[in-house]
Write a protein that holds these residues in place. Structure first.
Motif, mmCIF file in Angstrom:
data_model
loop_
_atom_site.group_PDB
_atom_site.id
_atom_site.type_symbol
_atom_site.label_atom_id
_atom_site.label_comp_id
_atom_site.label_asym_id
_atom_site.label_seq_id
_atom_site.Cartn_x
_atom_site.Cartn_y
_atom_site.Cartn_z
ATOM 1 N N LYS A 11 0.820 -1.210 0.000
ATOM 2 C CA LYS A 11 0.000 0.000 0.000
ATOM 3 C C LYS A 11 0.855 1.261 0.000
ATOM 4 O O LYS A 11 0.518 2.245 -0.658
ATOM 5 C CB LYS A 11 -0.945 0.017 1.209
ATOM 6 C CG LYS A 11 -2.033 -1.024 1.149
ATOM 7 C CD LYS A 11 -3.015 -0.695 0.055
ATOM 8 C CE LYS A 11 -4.187 -1.642 0.065
ATOM 9 N NZ LYS A 11 -5.155 -1.317 -0.967
ATOM 10 N N TRP A 15 -0.073 4.302 -2.622
ATOM 11 C CA TRP A 15 -0.689 5.557 -2.201
ATOM 12 C C TRP A 15 0.104 6.754 -2.696
ATOM 13 O O TRP A 15 1.297 6.666 -2.985
ATOM 14 C CB TRP A 15 -0.776 5.620 -0.686
ATOM 15 C CG TRP A 15 -1.754 4.659 -0.078
ATOM 16 C CD1 TRP A 15 -2.938 4.250 -0.598
ATOM 17 C CD2 TRP A 15 -1.626 3.984 1.167
ATOM 18 N NE1 TRP A 15 -3.555 3.375 0.258
ATOM 19 C CE2 TRP A 15 -2.774 3.188 1.352
ATOM 20 C CE3 TRP A 15 -0.652 3.974 2.159
ATOM 21 C CZ2 TRP A 15 -2.977 2.413 2.480
ATOM 22 C CZ3 TRP A 15 -0.851 3.193 3.284
ATOM 23 C CH2 TRP A 15 -1.995 2.428 3.435
ATOM 24 N N GLU A 16 -0.572 7.897 -2.732
ATOM 25 C CA GLU A 16 0.100 9.157 -3.025
ATOM 26 C C GLU A 16 1.170 9.390 -1.951
ATOM 27 O O GLU A 16 0.995 8.961 -0.801
ATOM 28 C CB GLU A 16 -0.909 10.313 -2.999
ATOM 29 C CG GLU A 16 -1.960 10.235 -4.094
ATOM 30 C CD GLU A 16 -1.367 10.426 -5.476
ATOM 31 O OE1 GLU A 16 -0.436 11.253 -5.629
ATOM 32 O OE2 GLU A 16 -1.845 9.760 -6.414
ATOM 33 N N VAL A 19 -0.026 10.747 1.435
ATOM 34 C CA VAL A 19 -0.809 9.765 2.198
ATOM 35 C C VAL A 19 0.129 8.739 2.820
ATOM 36 O O VAL A 19 0.009 8.410 4.008
ATOM 37 C CB VAL A 19 -1.864 9.071 1.302
ATOM 38 C CG1 VAL A 19 -2.540 7.927 2.032
ATOM 39 C CG2 VAL A 19 -2.880 10.081 0.795
ATOM 40 N N ALA A 20 1.080 8.244 2.054
ATOM 41 C CA ALA A 20 2.037 7.263 2.573
ATOM 42 C C ALA A 20 2.829 7.842 3.741
ATOM 43 O O ALA A 20 3.048 7.158 4.745
ATOM 44 C CB ALA A 20 2.973 6.800 1.458
#
Length: 61
Positions: A11, A15-16, A19-20
């Motif tokens: 993930k 994710w952008e 966000v990460a």
């Protein structure tokens, strides 16, 4: 637990970047709280926030 780590790793690459990074920061905070035996306090804060959210929702109706 290995499945959780594998999922998180996958993930984090999907994710952008912002966000990460937010997820990394949150996980770091949770690890720090666990090391200090403070997760029970965190749960209390989550419940408190849920109650406040419910109050806000009822006031806007």
């Amino acid at each position: 637990m290995d499945a959780l780590i594998e999922t998180l790793n996958a993930k984090l690459t999907q994710w952008e970047p912002d966000v990460a990074e937010a997820v990394r920061q949150s996980i770091s905070e949770i690890i720090e709280m666990a090391d200090r035996n403070l997760l029970d306090i965190m749960r209390s804060r989550l419940v408190e926030q849920e109650v406040l959210d419910l109050i806000d929702e009822s006031e806007t109706r």
